[in-house]
Design an enzyme around this catalytic site. Sequence first.
Site, PDB file in Angstrom:
ATOM      1  CG  ASP A 289      -2.170   7.369   0.710  1.00 42.17           C
ATOM      2  OD1 ASP A 289      -1.266   8.507   0.175  1.00 42.17           O
ATOM      3  OD2 ASP A 289      -2.919   6.738  -0.156  1.00 42.17           O
TER       4      ASP A 289
ATOM      5  CG  ASP B  86      -1.624   1.307   1.441  1.00 41.25           C
ATOM      6  OD1 ASP B  86      -2.603   1.793   0.397  1.00 41.25           O
ATOM      7  OD2 ASP B  86      -1.493   2.217   2.754  1.00 41.25           O
TER       8      ASP B  86
END
Length: 222
Positions: A21, A19
């Site tokens: 963020d 991922d």
Amino acid sequence: MNIELAKEAIKKADAVCFDVDSTVITEEGIDVLATSLGVGDAVSKLTASAMGGTTLFQNALKARLDLIKPSIENLENIQKEHPLQFTHRLKELIEILHKKGKNIYLVSGGFRQMINPIALQLGISVSNIYANNLFFTEDGEYNGFDTNEPTSKDGGKAKVIQDLIDKYDYKCVIMIGDGATDMQARPPAKAFIGYGGIIEREKVKNGADWFIKDFNEILSIL
């Protein structure tokens, strides 16, 4: 938790998906963008709801973009004025994984326009980015987003990983991230490593095979 399974899985993984963020970078890019445009508080609440698993991602994404309506100029300005920072030891981890011949992917509910520069700094091909794509009018104003991107929907990260397995015949794919949408990727991911170095989400902490707060923990076993 199944920590030993996760540790063995990342050692033998042929692909590792991150991922972006609050995992690769220290902030939520969409929240940074929203703050610069004066709608930070409202967007942050929607982000927290989506990442905590209490709101369908596609609903939160549309609601946030309807508030922000970012133009090309807005995106260019935020990258100059507020360059996103990498999390502690992340760059070293990516380097080690590359040296060990593992394929690295960025699988994010964020925007390609903000993630492309991050990938280039990490030596990751932009073709290895799976994220949302914004549309703009001829004069550069916001004009919606691509709803065909898997990452624009709840469960999209699992679809991305399954597509990668089908395309490249990967035997062991790992997902690393901070949110509930990342946890949804297991299965088909062999293991999910929850990252809580920036934000510790109880649902992710309880559901991860291995929950870490520092990438040193992974580096120490590689």
